[in-house]
Design a protein around this motif. Structure first.
Motif, PDB file in Angstrom:
ATOM      1  N   ARG A  17      -5.581   5.548  -6.887  1.00  0.00           N
ATOM      2  CA  ARG A  17      -6.378   4.371  -6.509  1.00  0.00           C
ATOM      3  C   ARG A  17      -5.502   3.349  -5.785  1.00  0.00           C
ATOM      4  N   ARG A  18      -4.331   3.139  -6.337  1.00  0.00           N
ATOM      5  CA  ARG A  18      -3.410   2.170  -5.743  1.00  0.00           C
ATOM      6  C   ARG A  18      -3.027   2.576  -4.322  1.00  0.00           C
ATOM      7  N   LYS A  19      -2.718   3.868  -4.191  1.00  0.00           N
ATOM      8  CA  LYS A  19      -2.344   4.354  -2.859  1.00  0.00           C
ATOM      9  C   LYS A  19      -3.479   4.107  -1.869  1.00  0.00           C
ATOM     10  N   LEU A  20      -4.686   4.342  -2.313  1.00  0.00           N
ATOM     11  CA  LEU A  20      -5.848   4.152  -1.434  1.00  0.00           C
ATOM     12  C   LEU A  20      -6.028   2.684  -1.065  1.00  0.00           C
ATOM     13  N   MET A  21      -5.856   1.823  -2.044  1.00  0.00           N
ATOM     14  CA  MET A  21      -6.035   0.402  -1.767  1.00  0.00           C
ATOM     15  C   MET A  21      -4.949  -0.114  -0.823  1.00  0.00           C
TER      16      MET A  21
END
Lengths: 198, 198
Positions: A17-21
């Motif tokens: 999720r962090r990578k996507l954000m």
DNA sequence: TAACAAACAGTCAAGACTGATTGTTAGCCG
DNA sequence: CGGCTAACAATCAGTCTTGACTGTTTGTTA
């Protein structure tokens, strides 16, 4: 063991999720709002399209998360930079002005502008903007050691923040660092006078 | 007769172009950059898609023309409003701040932000921005009756312009009129002092 | 160990946007 | 009067984006 594995899974999930954000923010910086497509974000994040859709079912969901992420990160970055900075107006105004000249602000600006004509985005950005604005104001007051009960002090701090946002705007298309430094110095002098004025 | 008809044709052609450029600006205000599609512009202008493509072969061409049009119009509007405005700093700063809070600025901001990540647009917007910035500065100096040879005066005018741009930004998502008025008043006082300071 | 759940990968169809192509009308020129 | 050009109209093909759908791997629970 059970707990450990769950932890591992949860970690991985959070990481994805962090990578996507973060990829979303990067795309905003590099390609702008309309150039920030879900495909591009997935590619940049090194995450498959399927995985992306698993975490964020729509573009709106992804952007909403990214906005929150960006807001939280902004405040953190600013506070981190504030450590060890002198309390003189020049230093403080310079700090804030430089922060607003960073990529993080470019991304925020993209969202800001897009939100004007995108109701869904607006409902996310507006409250967050208010919150960050308040926090930044508080931080500025603290860093400057300003006494807001004195007349004109609150306005002077507000002018400072609106001014740096204007400067940041001018910095979007071309490198405006030199001119900015001069204005920051000049305003800092005026601000100092306003703060000390009895 | 020949000349007259040619004239009539040329007029019509110019009128259509104007309608298209103004519709483009309207779309920017209402839908933002990515919402400004060629189809929508043609519809808004009341011009067929074919006619549109006849005058502006690509989206880029249309936007370029609209940018120029917007720039020219901005300066005209500002100058027109300046007529009959008092020369007091409050009145002048208020005038400029209100102008930057108008729809025209929203459209310009859309282009400004989009230009950051769109090279083609950037080549059009950047020089024009520089020109308009200079003209606005000159106008502000004139309206304020400021003497730029005195130390600090030039910087004070620059601060004024950067400040109003920052204020305009805050006005994009929500109506910020009240807060703006307070800041304008406060800054005008400081500006007045800076201008008169011997 | 069998049933189940979560994370992830790949494919595909619908819709939107752009720009190219072809057809039509109005007015001038010889 | 017929050819010609500028202005305009209408259609169409290609590309891009989105999100739905199906299959696979990995981990969990009873």
């Amino acid at each position: 063991m059970v707990v450990e594995v769950r932890q591992r899974q949860a970690d991985r999930s959070r990481g994805t999720r962090r990578k996507l954000m973060e990829a979303t923010v990067d795309c905003l910086v590099e390609r702008g709002w309309s150039g920030t497509t879900t495909i591009l974000v997935a590619e940049r994040a090194g995450v498959s399209r399927g995985a992306q859709l698993h975490h964020f079912r729509t573009r709106g969901e992804l952007v909403a998360a990214a906005v929150e992420h960006l807001g939280a990160e902004s405040v953190l970055v600013l506070k981190a930079r504030a450590v060890g900075v002198g309390r003189s107006p020049v230093a403080v105004v310079g700090l804030i002005a430089d922060f607003y000249a960073s990529d993080l602000f470019s991304a925020a600006l993209e969202l800001w502008v897009a939100a004007r004509t995108d109701p869904e985005l607006k409902t996310i950005v507006l409250p967050l903007q208010t919150k960050i604005g308040r926090e930044t104001h508080r931080l500025a007051v603290e860093l400057l050691g300003a006494d807001e009960t004195r007349p004109g002090v609150r306005e002077a701090v507000q002018i400072t923040l609106d001014l740096v946002r204007g400067l940041a705007l001018a910095n979007q298309l071309a490198d405006d660092r030199k001119r900015r430094a001069g204005i920051v110095r000049h305003w800092a002098t005026m601000l100092e006078a306003a703060l000390e004025e009895s």
